[in-house]
Design a protein around this motif. Structure first.
Motif, PDB file in Angstrom:
ATOM      1  N   ALA A  40      26.767 -10.102 -16.245  1.00 57.68           N
ATOM      2  CA  ALA A  40      27.315 -11.435 -16.471  1.00 57.68           C
ATOM      3  C   ALA A  40      28.187 -11.396 -17.717  1.00 57.68           C
ATOM      4  N   PRO A  41      29.128 -12.327 -17.851  1.00 52.56           N
ATOM      5  CA  PRO A  41      30.004 -12.346 -19.028  1.00 52.56           C
ATOM      6  C   PRO A  41      29.202 -12.392 -20.329  1.00 52.56           C
ATOM      7  N   GLY A  42      29.550 -11.493 -21.245  1.00 54.58           N
ATOM      8  CA  GLY A  42      28.882 -11.458 -22.535  1.00 54.58           C
ATOM      9  C   GLY A  42      27.510 -10.830 -22.545  1.00 54.58           C
ATOM     10  N   LYS A  43      27.083 -10.301 -21.413  1.00 52.40           N
ATOM     11  CA  LYS A  43      25.763  -9.684 -21.322  1.00 52.40           C
ATOM     12  C   LYS A  43      25.882  -8.220 -20.927  1.00 52.40           C
ATOM     13  N   GLU A  44      24.819  -7.474 -21.193  1.00 52.51           N
ATOM     14  CA  GLU A  44      24.785  -6.068 -20.814  1.00 52.51           C
ATOM     15  C   GLU A  44      24.513  -5.929 -19.311  1.00 52.51           C
ATOM     16  N   ARG A  45      24.916  -4.790 -18.766  1.00 54.42           N
ATOM     17  CA  ARG A  45      24.614  -4.502 -17.375  1.00 54.42           C
ATOM     18  C   ARG A  45      23.111  -4.305 -17.226  1.00 54.42           C
ATOM     19  N   GLU A  46      22.537  -4.914 -16.206  1.00 50.46           N
ATOM     20  CA  GLU A  46      21.096  -4.828 -16.006  1.00 50.46           C
ATOM     21  C   GLU A  46      20.783  -4.435 -14.566  1.00 50.46           C
ATOM     22  N   VAL A  47      19.672  -3.743 -14.419  1.00 53.10           N
ATOM     23  CA  VAL A  47      19.253  -3.362 -13.077  1.00 53.10           C
ATOM     24  C   VAL A  47      18.729  -4.596 -12.343  1.00 53.10           C
ATOM     25  N   VAL A  48      19.068  -4.681 -11.068  1.00 49.07           N
ATOM     26  CA  VAL A  48      18.564  -5.732 -10.198  1.00 49.07           C
ATOM     27  C   VAL A  48      17.486  -5.157  -9.286  1.00 49.07           C
ATOM     28  N   ALA A  49      17.813  -4.031  -8.648  1.00 47.86           N
ATOM     29  CA  ALA A  49      16.882  -3.401  -7.719  1.00 47.86           C
ATOM     30  C   ALA A  49      17.277  -1.943  -7.531  1.00 47.86           C
ATOM     31  N   ALA A  50      16.315  -1.133  -7.109  1.00 50.26           N
ATOM     32  CA  ALA A  50      16.587   0.283  -6.850  1.00 50.26           C
ATOM     33  C   ALA A  50      15.760   0.714  -5.649  1.00 50.26           C
ATOM     34  N   ILE A  51      16.250   1.745  -4.955  1.00 55.51           N
ATOM     35  CA  ILE A  51      15.570   2.222  -3.758  1.00 55.51           C
ATOM     36  C   ILE A  51      15.675   3.734  -3.701  1.00 55.51           C
ATOM     37  N   GLN A 118      32.048  -9.951  -7.122  1.00 56.14           N
ATOM     38  CA  GLN A 118      31.671 -11.153  -7.876  1.00 56.14           C
ATOM     39  C   GLN A 118      30.757 -12.037  -7.035  1.00 56.14           C
ATOM     40  N   VAL A 119      29.672 -12.462  -7.640  1.00 57.07           N
ATOM     41  CA  VAL A 119      28.780 -13.452  -7.046  1.00 57.07           C
ATOM     42  C   VAL A 119      28.738 -14.644  -7.991  1.00 57.07           C
ATOM     43  N   THR A 120      29.078 -15.806  -7.472  1.00 57.63           N
ATOM     44  CA  THR A 120      29.073 -17.026  -8.271  1.00 57.63           C
ATOM     45  C   THR A 120      28.185 -18.053  -7.576  1.00 57.63           C
ATOM     46  N   VAL A 121      27.207 -18.569  -8.316  1.00 57.77           N
ATOM     47  CA  VAL A 121      26.273 -19.545  -7.767  1.00 57.77           C
ATOM     48  C   VAL A 121      26.486 -20.859  -8.495  1.00 57.77           C
ATOM     49  N   SER A 122      26.868 -21.870  -7.763  1.00 56.86           N
ATOM     50  CA  SER A 122      27.121 -23.180  -8.360  1.00 56.86           C
ATOM     51  C   SER A 122      25.864 -24.039  -8.296  1.00 56.86           C
ATOM     52  N   SER A 123      25.728 -24.893  -9.302  1.00 55.98           N
ATOM     53  CA  SER A 123      24.532 -25.748  -9.368  1.00 55.98           C
ATOM     54  C   SER A 123      24.754 -27.051  -8.623  1.00 55.98           C
TER      55      SER A 123
END
Length: 123
Positions: A40-51, A118-123
């Protein structure tokens, strides 16, 4: 190295679903562990899932556990990330990656990366 191309990102309302795909070429996909990461903008890359190579072992970040499902089809050289009950905090660029290790949660363990979707989720 294996080449990876992600697809399936987009704009979705909170509570909606998306399915990301990761098409692999160049090397035998089944020889690689696979992971999905996001940044995400301003954040570090993070793991979501692995297989793991054969798909028998999976890992999920706590933030997505119970909502996201990682899978792979080695016959089609493709990996997937099914994302349900999406939340605005899931908004990020999502990357798939391949590792010579069976599977790992560290970005440094991955040798090949896709260009991101890009994945964008609107509220």
């Amino acid at each position: 190295q294996v080449q990876l191309v992600e697809s399936g990102g987009g704009l979705v309302q909170a509570g909606g679903s998306l399915r990301l795909s990761c098409a692999a070429s160049g090397r035998t996909f089944s020889r690689y562990g696979m992971g999905w990461f996001r940044q995400a903008p301003g954040k570090e890359r993070e793991v979501v899932a692995a297989i793991s190579r054969g798909g028998g072992s999976t890992y999920y970040a706590n933030s997505v556990k119970g909502r996201f499902t990682i899978s792979r089809d080695n016959a089609k050289n493709t990996g997937y990330l099914q994302m349900n009950s999406l939340e605005p905090d899931d908004t990020a660029v999502y990357y798939c990656a391949a590792s010579y290790l069976d599977y790992d949660v560290r970005p440094s363990a991955y040798n090949s990366w896709g260009q991101g979707t890009q994945v964008t989720v609107s509220s």
